[in-house]
Design a protein around this motif. Structure first.
Motif, PDB file in Angstrom:
ATOM      1  N   PRO A  36       0.820  -1.223   0.000  1.00 39.21           N
ATOM      2  CA  PRO A  36       0.000   0.000   0.000  1.00 39.21           C
ATOM      3  C   PRO A  36       0.849   1.266   0.000  1.00 39.21           C
ATOM      4  N   ASN A  37       0.492   2.196  -0.869  1.00 37.95           N
ATOM      5  CA  ASN A  37       1.157   3.497  -0.932  1.00 37.95           C
ATOM      6  C   ASN A  37       0.071   4.566  -0.886  1.00 37.95           C
ATOM      7  N   LEU A  38       0.041   5.362   0.180  1.00 35.98           N
ATOM      8  CA  LEU A  38      -1.003   6.370   0.364  1.00 35.98           C
ATOM      9  C   LEU A  38      -0.579   7.711  -0.227  1.00 35.98           C
ATOM     10  N   THR A  39      -1.539   8.393  -0.852  1.00 34.03           N
ATOM     11  CA  THR A  39      -1.341   9.736  -1.382  1.00 34.03           C
ATOM     12  C   THR A  39      -2.489  10.614  -0.905  1.00 34.03           C
ATOM     13  N   LEU A  40      -2.158  11.732  -0.263  1.00 35.80           N
ATOM     14  CA  LEU A  40      -3.167  12.702   0.140  1.00 35.80           C
ATOM     15  C   LEU A  40      -3.521  13.559  -1.069  1.00 35.80           C
ATOM     16  N   MET A  41      -4.783  13.516  -1.473  1.00 37.72           N
ATOM     17  CA  MET A  41      -5.211  14.183  -2.687  1.00 37.72           C
ATOM     18  C   MET A  41      -5.547  15.657  -2.435  1.00 37.72           C
ATOM     19  N   PRO A  42      -5.566  16.473  -3.487  1.00 34.78           N
ATOM     20  CA  PRO A  42      -5.863  17.897  -3.315  1.00 34.78           C
ATOM     21  C   PRO A  42      -7.210  18.176  -2.659  1.00 34.78           C
TER      22      PRO A  42
END
Length: 355
Positions: A36-42
Motif C-alpha cells: 500500500p502506498n497512500l497519497t493525500l489528494m488535493p
C-alpha cells in the motif's frame, strides 16, 4: 565490545513500546497484498495504490487505485497500469505531479520464458520495465508512458518504490532500486541490491538517475526537508537513513535507526514539524507495524509506538498521511491478523503523542 553495545541498544529499541493516545483499526480492503502506498489528494481524500491480488506477485494482476474520504471506507477507482497477459504490475511509487495529477510509476514481473535463460519459477522470469502512469481525475482513468531509463549492464530493470515528491524548484523526485544479476544466463537471482535517486524536470513525463542513495539497500522512500535537503529511508537488514544537501545528487553515510528485520519504512512530515518514521516488524514475537518520531530531523528518536499487531511475519510496508484534522492514517498489508485470516490492507487512524 562495540558490537555488543550496538546489539544491546537495538534490543532495547525492540523492547520499549508506547501506545498512541487514540487509535482505531480497520480491515480496509480484503484480498489484496503488496504494497500500500497512500497519497493525500488535493480534495483531502486519500488514495492507496496496491497490488489487487492476495499474493506477493506469483499471479497475474495489476496494482489498483482505491480512494477514501477519511481512511475508513474505500472504493475502487481505477487501474494505473493494466497488465499484459502472463505478467503482473505490482511494484509502485506514487504521488502528485506539480499540476495536481496523480502519478504512479509501476513495474512488475513476467511469467514468460526469456530467450537468454531457462524458464524460471512462476512469475520470476524477468522484471518488467517501469511505466509512467498518469491520472487527471483522481485515479479513475489513466494514461501510460511505457518508457523509462534502461539499467546499467549486469543489473535488473529499475523497480520504483515509495513516494513521488515535489522539490523546491518544482522538479519531481523518486527512488528506484535494482539487483545485480548473479548469473544472468541461468537465473533471475541477484547477488546484491542498490537504490538510486531519480529526478523529473517535466512534471513526471521523463526521468533521469542522478545519484546513488544506498550501495547495498533496496526499497527506499524520500522526504523533502526543504530547499535542496532530502531524507531517504532505505531497507537493508534494518532501516538506514540518509541525508542529501544537493537535491539528491549525493547522499551522506547511513544512519541505522531500527533493529534487524524492522523493515520497510515510510517518512512523513507532520503539521507540528516532527518527522514520523513508520515501519514493519518481522521480528519473532513482535510482528506488526511500529512508528517513531524525531524533532531534530533524525538525530534522535522517540520511544517506539505500536500501531498494529499481526500474527505472522508476512506483513508491513506501511504508508502514512496526515488528514486536515491532524489525525494520522497508516495503511499496511498483512497475511494474517487477529480478526482476519487472509491477505488484506489494514488501516489505523490515530493521533501522535504530544511532543
Amino acid at each position: 565490545m562495540r558490537s555488543l553495545i550496538l546489539l544491546f541498544a537495538l534490543a532495547s529499541l525492540q523492547a520499549e513500546e508506547a501506545t498512541p493516545p487514540s487509535i482505531k483499526r480497520f480491515v480496509a480492503i480484503d484480498n489484496v497484498c503488496a504494497w500500500p502506498n497512500l497519497t493525500l489528494m488535493p480534495d483531502g481524500s486519500i488514495n492507496t495504490t496496491i497490488f489487487g491480488k492476495p499474493s506477493h506477485g506469483q499471479v497475474a494482476g495489476a496494482a489498483e487505485c482505491w480512494n477514501s474520504p477519511d481512511g475508513e471506507f474505500w472504493s475502487l477507482r481505477g487501474i494505473p497500469a493494466p497488465n499484459d497477459a502472463d505478467t503482473n504490475r505490482m511494484n509502485v511509487a506514487a504521488g502528485l505531479a506539480k499540476n495536481g495529477d496523480l502519478l504512479v510509476l509501476c513495474s512488475g514481473w513476467t511469467d514468460v520464458k526469456q530467450p537468454q535463460r531457462p524458464k524460471q519459477p512462476v512469475f520470476r522470469d524477468d522484471i518488467l520495465s517501469t511505466w509512467v502512469c498518469r491520472s487527471s481525475d483522481g485515479g479513475k482513468s489513466w494514461s501510460q508512458i511505457k518508457s523509462f531509463p534502461a539499467p546499467d549492464d549486469g543489473w535488473t530493470s529499475y523497480i520504483p518504490f515509495g513516494d513521488i515528491k515535489i522539490g523546491a524548484d518544482g522538479a519531481l523526485h523518486v527512488s528506484c532500486y535494482g539487483g545485480e544479476w548473479k548469473e544472468f544466463a541461468i537465473s533471475t537471482k541477484t547477488k546484491g541490491y542498490r537504490s538510486w535517486h531519480f529526478r523529473s524536470d517535466d512534471d513526471g513525463k521523463t526521468w533521469v538517475r542522478t545519484g546513488t542513495i544506498h550501495k547495498t539497500g533496496n526499497e527506499t522512500t524520500l522526504l523533502h526537508l526543504g530547499g535542496k535537503r532530502w531524507m531517504a529511508a532505505a531497507r537493508e537488514t534494518g532501516m538506514d537513513l540518509f541525508i542529501s544537501e544537493d537535491d539528491g545528487v549525493t547522499w551522506g553515510e547511513p544512519n541505522r535507526v531500527t533493529a534487524k528485520n524492522e523493515i520497510n519504512g515510510h517518512l512523513v512530515r507532520l503539521k507540528d514539524g516532527r518527522i514520523l518514521l513508520v515501519h514493519g516488524s518481522r521480528v519473532k514475537g513482535q510482528f506488526g507495524v511500529l512508528a517513531k518520531l524525531t524533532s531534530d530531523e533524525g538525530k534522535t528518536w522517540s520511544t517506539t509506538i505500536r500501531i498494529a499487531h499481526t500474527l505472522e511475519s508476512d506483513c508491513g510496508y506501511p504508508s502514512t498521511v496526515q488528514r486536515a484534522d491532524g489525525k494520522l492514517v497508516t495503511a499496511w498489508y498483512s497475511k494474517t491478523s487477529e480478526n482476519h485470516q487472509r491477505y488484506h490492507m489494514g488501516v489505523a487512524i490515530w493521533e501522535a503523542p504530544m511532543p
